[in-house]
Design a protein around this motif. Structure first.
Motif, PDB file in Angstrom:
ATOM      1  N   ASN A  34      47.753  35.143  51.709  1.00 28.82           N
ATOM      2  CA  ASN A  34      47.189  34.912  50.328  1.00 28.82           C
ATOM      3  C   ASN A  34      47.221  36.236  49.876  1.00 28.82           C
ATOM      4  OD1 ASN A  34      47.047  32.461  50.201  1.00 28.82           O
ATOM      5  ND2 ASN A  34      45.051  32.285  51.234  1.00 28.82           N
ATOM      6  N   PRO A  35      47.846  36.674  48.565  1.00 34.02           N
ATOM      7  CA  PRO A  35      47.577  37.972  47.976  1.00 34.02           C
ATOM      8  C   PRO A  35      46.276  38.269  47.727  1.00 34.02           C
ATOM      9  CG  PRO A  35      48.330  36.362  46.422  1.00 34.02           C
ATOM     10  CD  PRO A  35      48.435  35.713  47.740  1.00 34.02           C
ATOM     11  N   LEU A  36      45.770  39.525  47.779  1.00 33.51           N
ATOM     12  CA  LEU A  36      44.471  39.967  47.538  1.00 33.51           C
ATOM     13  C   LEU A  36      44.407  40.066  46.049  1.00 33.51           C
ATOM     14  CD1 LEU A  36      43.945  43.110  49.883  1.00 33.51           C
ATOM     15  CD2 LEU A  36      43.081  40.849  50.217  1.00 33.51           C
TER      16      LEU A  36
ATOM     17  N   ARG B 248      45.981  38.619  42.657  1.00 31.16           N
ATOM     18  CA  ARG B 248      47.010  37.550  41.836  1.00 31.16           C
ATOM     19  C   ARG B 248      46.812  37.722  40.539  1.00 31.16           C
ATOM     20  NH1 ARG B 248      49.038  32.515  43.761  1.00 31.16           N
ATOM     21  NH2 ARG B 248      47.238  32.457  45.577  1.00 31.16           N
TER      22      ARG B 248
ATOM     23  N   GLU C  50      43.241  37.380  39.726  1.00 23.33           N
ATOM     24  CA  GLU C  50      42.305  36.894  40.796  1.00 23.33           C
ATOM     25  C   GLU C  50      42.217  38.055  41.722  1.00 23.33           C
ATOM     26  OE1 GLU C  50      43.377  33.422  42.431  1.00 23.33           O
ATOM     27  OE2 GLU C  50      43.020  32.076  40.638  1.00 23.33           O
TER      28      GLU C  50
ATOM     29  N   PHE D  52      40.521  39.026  45.316  1.00 23.87           N
ATOM     30  CA  PHE D  52      40.042  38.508  46.560  1.00 23.87           C
ATOM     31  C   PHE D  52      39.892  36.768  46.208  1.00 23.87           C
ATOM     32  CE2 PHE D  52      38.143  42.518  47.233  1.00 23.87           C
ATOM     33  CZ  PHE D  52      38.937  43.151  47.998  1.00 23.87           C
ATOM     34  N   GLY D  53      40.637  36.180  45.387  1.00 18.35           N
ATOM     35  CA  GLY D  53      40.478  34.975  45.071  1.00 18.35           C
ATOM     36  C   GLY D  53      39.485  34.509  44.082  1.00 18.35           C
ATOM     37  N   GLU D  54      38.787  35.313  43.547  1.00 22.50           N
ATOM     38  CA  GLU D  54      37.717  35.285  42.587  1.00 22.50           C
ATOM     39  C   GLU D  54      38.143  35.843  41.061  1.00 22.50           C
ATOM     40  OE1 GLU D  54      34.737  33.830  43.018  1.00 22.50           O
ATOM     41  OE2 GLU D  54      34.506  34.267  45.144  1.00 22.50           O
TER      42      GLU D  54
ATOM     43  N   ARG E  68      27.375  38.583  41.802  1.00 17.55           N
ATOM     44  CA  ARG E  68      28.555  38.362  42.416  1.00 17.55           C
ATOM     45  C   ARG E  68      29.640  39.285  42.455  1.00 17.55           C
ATOM     46  NH1 ARG E  68      30.437  37.237  46.438  1.00 17.55           N
ATOM     47  NH2 ARG E  68      32.214  35.728  46.803  1.00 17.55           N
TER      48      ARG E  68
ATOM     49  N   GLU F 116      29.069  42.639  44.148  1.00 19.29           N
ATOM     50  CA  GLU F 116      29.942  42.195  45.600  1.00 19.29           C
ATOM     51  C   GLU F 116      31.058  42.530  45.932  1.00 19.29           C
ATOM     52  OE1 GLU F 116      28.292  38.709  47.476  1.00 19.29           O
ATOM     53  OE2 GLU F 116      26.246  38.982  46.945  1.00 19.29           O
TER      54      GLU F 116
ATOM     55  N   ARG G  86      34.146  46.003  47.319  1.00 23.32           N
ATOM     56  CA  ARG G  86      35.139  45.874  48.226  1.00 23.32           C
ATOM     57  C   ARG G  86      36.454  46.457  47.808  1.00 23.32           C
ATOM     58  NH1 ARG G  86      35.258  39.590  49.396  1.00 23.32           N
ATOM     59  NH2 ARG G  86      36.669  40.340  51.107  1.00 23.32           N
TER      60      ARG G  86
ATOM     61  N   LEU H  90      32.733  53.243  50.389  1.00 23.78           N
ATOM     62  CA  LEU H  90      32.127  51.627  50.949  1.00 23.78           C
ATOM     63  C   LEU H  90      33.116  51.142  51.930  1.00 23.78           C
ATOM     64  CD1 LEU H  90      30.437  50.724  47.911  1.00 23.78           C
ATOM     65  CD2 LEU H  90      29.343  51.333  49.947  1.00 23.78           C
ATOM     66  N   ASP H  91      34.051  51.900  52.231  1.00 23.33           N
ATOM     67  CA  ASP H  91      35.225  51.303  53.275  1.00 23.33           C
ATOM     68  C   ASP H  91      35.895  50.015  52.546  1.00 23.33           C
ATOM     69  OD1 ASP H  91      35.625  52.552  55.804  1.00 23.33           O
ATOM     70  OD2 ASP H  91      33.440  52.246  55.745  1.00 23.33           O
TER      71      ASP H  91
END
Lengths: 384, 264
Positions: free
Chosen positions: B7-9, B11, B67, B69-71, B80, B83, B87, B163-164
């Motif tokens: 899945n793409p990170l 999209r 999107e 990470f799918g969000e 949220r 969070e 990333r 934060l890596d």
């Protein structure tokens, strides 16, 4: 798409652990930033009294990031981790690469020696620096005033180099846009002075002298002073911030390299605009202040406006008005020059911009009050 | 490295961006797959930076979905969203280091704020990140104003990596660097990608960067992504702008420069 497709590292993560086997050290679980505090405790507890691990088993290592890798480097030693192929040949290539990269980066010691000075010496040094800075600042202000005047003298005979548009724009910003706030403020102060005067004078049966009090206060001092303090807060800070952000954006340097003079381009229009605005605002402030006092006289002290004006006309000479207004251009000049100079002193950072903007307001209000005090003493000696 | 099956990170579908009557993006589609370095190129004013800002949530787009990470970031609650934002790391064009903090404090700030590390530990980790990006230890206590352009970029990269993150966004990372510094920066990004398993979204004008680092290249023109594929495929695309970009004198030189070390 569900969240599970991209699990967060903190969800379903097993905190990293350090287990001591019979002859070797087992490293398991997630060595990540989320568990940094706990891992660090384990590492320093284990290292206590030991030099480096003899045999290390990294096969149970689940997830690792740079923070965890840094702890592993401290635990195992940078030199040994750089030869990770021998140490843990079956570790996935990506983790090997990460550990090696971090180990390589940590080969240079990360600790920094910060010299400590005793607080007494630091305090003395700080005081010395401040005194020296104050001295240098006053010299710089004098030099800048000289530079501004010299540029003004050079520009005056050449009407083509007058920046009329810029000046008019600044008159609008510093003068016209401040009319309302100056009028309101002086009106209120006028009312307060009238009350104050009445409270004291009523005991002597001299309520009528409230008119004199208001007239002297506003014609000589308050009209110009309140306008000047307001503009010091409103305009000096604006000048410092405008020129300061131009300085950090290298616009001032650009002006210089184009063969133009920043003083002529930026300072003169601002200084001249202020010297037009402040006398006008002082005049308006004087009038509204007197009106404020007059309203209180009429409504609360039974001095009708006709009587107020009659006393005013009979007892107050025009001289007081001129003494007050004569100070306005001087205040205007000093406020504008300080604002511009503080702007030029800005050095890149947001911190410095804030410091110099603040300093411009503090300095210009201080100078306004200082000059006013000197002028008051001078006038008293001269019996004006 | 590229794994197109996953899945793409990121999209992006049907993205629309308008500024007044000017349409910058119209029905723009783009994916970023795990572990790849995606180069985004395009002429000035084709909205490369706007695209980046739309993805990271700094710009409110007029239509379509993004999107990460799918969000969809714009539909998440603030906590949220924070969070998710932890990333990814963003390197801004001019570094955007906080001028009133030292370099080390700049990098330690997200560590202290988000993980609650004690200051001492956070600064230790910050110095590690600075070392990873190739800055000398003395630089840690300097203020951003005291650094050269290349060092600012490296320090800003260290902050982006604090934060890596899993995705790294780079906006013109080599702009304003000398060729040696730029080449070193290219190598640094590849090393970090391999070591930290990053996926990189790279907006650039630098042809050398494209040839040396990118797994895939997306070309922005005429308000959409004309083509997003391996460099060889992109070069062969029949389009005037692409032909001029990749087969102009600078494009040829960069191509040859990249071929030499592989042949010998």
């Amino acid at each position: 798409m569900s969240l599970t497709a991209f699990p967060m590292t903190t969800i379903s993560s097993h905190p990293g652990r350090l287990e001591q086997g019979p002859d070797r050290l087992e490293i398991t679980g997630d060595w990540t930033l989320a568990h940094h505090a706990a891992l660090k405790k384990q590492v320093s507890a284990w290292r206590h009294g030991r030099s480096a691990a003899s045999k290390v088993d990294l096969s149970g290592l689940a997830a690792v990031d740079t923070a965890g890798a840094a702890l592993l480097v401290e635990l195992i030693g940078a030199d040994r981790l750089r030869r990770i192929d021998d140490l843990a040949p079956d570790l996935p290539a990506a983790k090997q690469a990460l550990l090696q990269t971090v180990a390589k980066a940590m080969a240079v010691p990360l600790r920094l020696e910060q010299s400590r000075v005793s607080p007494v010496i630091a305090f003395l040094a700080q005081t010395g620096r401040h005194v020296e800075a104050l001295w240098r600042q006053q010299r710089m202000l004098l030099a800048f005033i000289g530079l501004t005047l010299a540029t003004l003298a050079a520009t005056l005979p050449r009407p083509r180099r007058w920046r009329i548009t810029a000046m008019v724009a600044h008159i609008q910003q510093t003068g016209l846009n401040a009319v309302l706030i100056v009028s309101l403020l002086t009106f209120l102060v006028g009312a307060v002075v009238a009350f104050l005067g009445a409270t004291v004078l009523v005991d002597f049966g001299a309520t009528i002298y409230t008119v004199h009090l208001i007239a002297y206060a506003f014609l000589r001092e308050f009209g110009v002073m309140l306008a000047a303090v307001l503009l010091a807060g409103r305009t000096a800070s604006a000048f410092a911030a405008q020129i300061g952000s131009m300085k950090s954006n290298e616009e001032i340097d650009a002006i210089r390299t184009l063969g133009l003079s920043p003083v002529e381009l930026l300072v003169l229009p601002r200084v001249l605009a202020m010297m037009v605005s402040l006398p006008i605002l002082s005049f308006i402030g004087t009038i509204t202040g007197i009106i404020g006092g007059g309203v209180v006289c009429a409504l609360m002290l039974d001095i009708p406006s006709t009587q107020f004006l009659a006393v005013f006309e009979r007892d107050i000479t025009l001289r007081h008005f001129f003494i007050g207004l004569a100070k306005a251009p001087v205040f205007a000049f000093i406020i504008a020059v300080i604002g511009c100079l503080e702007g030029f002193k800005v050095t890149g950072s947001a911190q410095s911009l804030g410091e110099h903007t603040t300093s411009s307001v503090v300095q210009s209000i201080f100078m306004v009050i200082l000059i006013d005090a000197i002028a008051a003493m001078f006038c008293m000696e001269m019996r004006w | 490295m590229v794994n197109a099956d996953q899945n793409p990170l990121i999209r992006v579908r049907g993205l629309v961006n308008r500024f007044g009557s000017l349409t910058v993006h119209e029905n723009l589609d783009l994916d970023l797959f795990p572990g790849e370095i995606l180069g985004v190129v395009g002429g000035s004013g084709t909205g490369k930076s706007v695209l980046l800002r739309s993805i990271v949530g700094l710009h409110r787009f007029n239509g379509g979905t993004v999107e990460v990470f799918g969000e969809q970031l714009d539909r998440l609650s603030p906590s949220r969203r924070s969070e998710i934002e932890r990333r990814f790391g963003v390197l801004f064009q001019r570094g955007a280091l906080f001028t009133s903090l030292t370099v080390q404090e700049n990098v330690a700030l997200p560590l202290i704020e988000h993980t609650g590390l004690p200051r001492h530990d956070a600064e230790h980790l910050a110095r590690l990140k600075l070392a990873l990006t190739g800055l000398p230890p003395e630089a840690a206590l300097k203020f951003p104003a005291e650094l050269s352009g290349g060092m600012v970029k490296r320090a800003a990269l260290a902050r982006a990596l604090a934060l890596d993150p899993e995705i790294l966004f780079l906006d013109e990372p080599t702009a304003g660097l000398d060729p040696i510094g730029a080449a070193a920066f290219d190598r640094l990004i590849m090393t970090l990608r391999d070591a930290l398993g990053l996926s990189v979204f790279l907006v650039t004008h630098d042809l050398d960067t494209l040839y040396t680092t990118c797994d895939r290249v997306a070309v922005l023109a005429r308000r959409r992504v004309l083509v997003a594929d391996r460099l060889a495929v992109v070069e062969a695309t029949d389009d005037d702008w692409i032909r001029e970009y990749f087969h102009g004198p600078r494009g040829r030189a960069a191509y040859q420069a990249n071929q030499l070390p592989q042949e010998t």
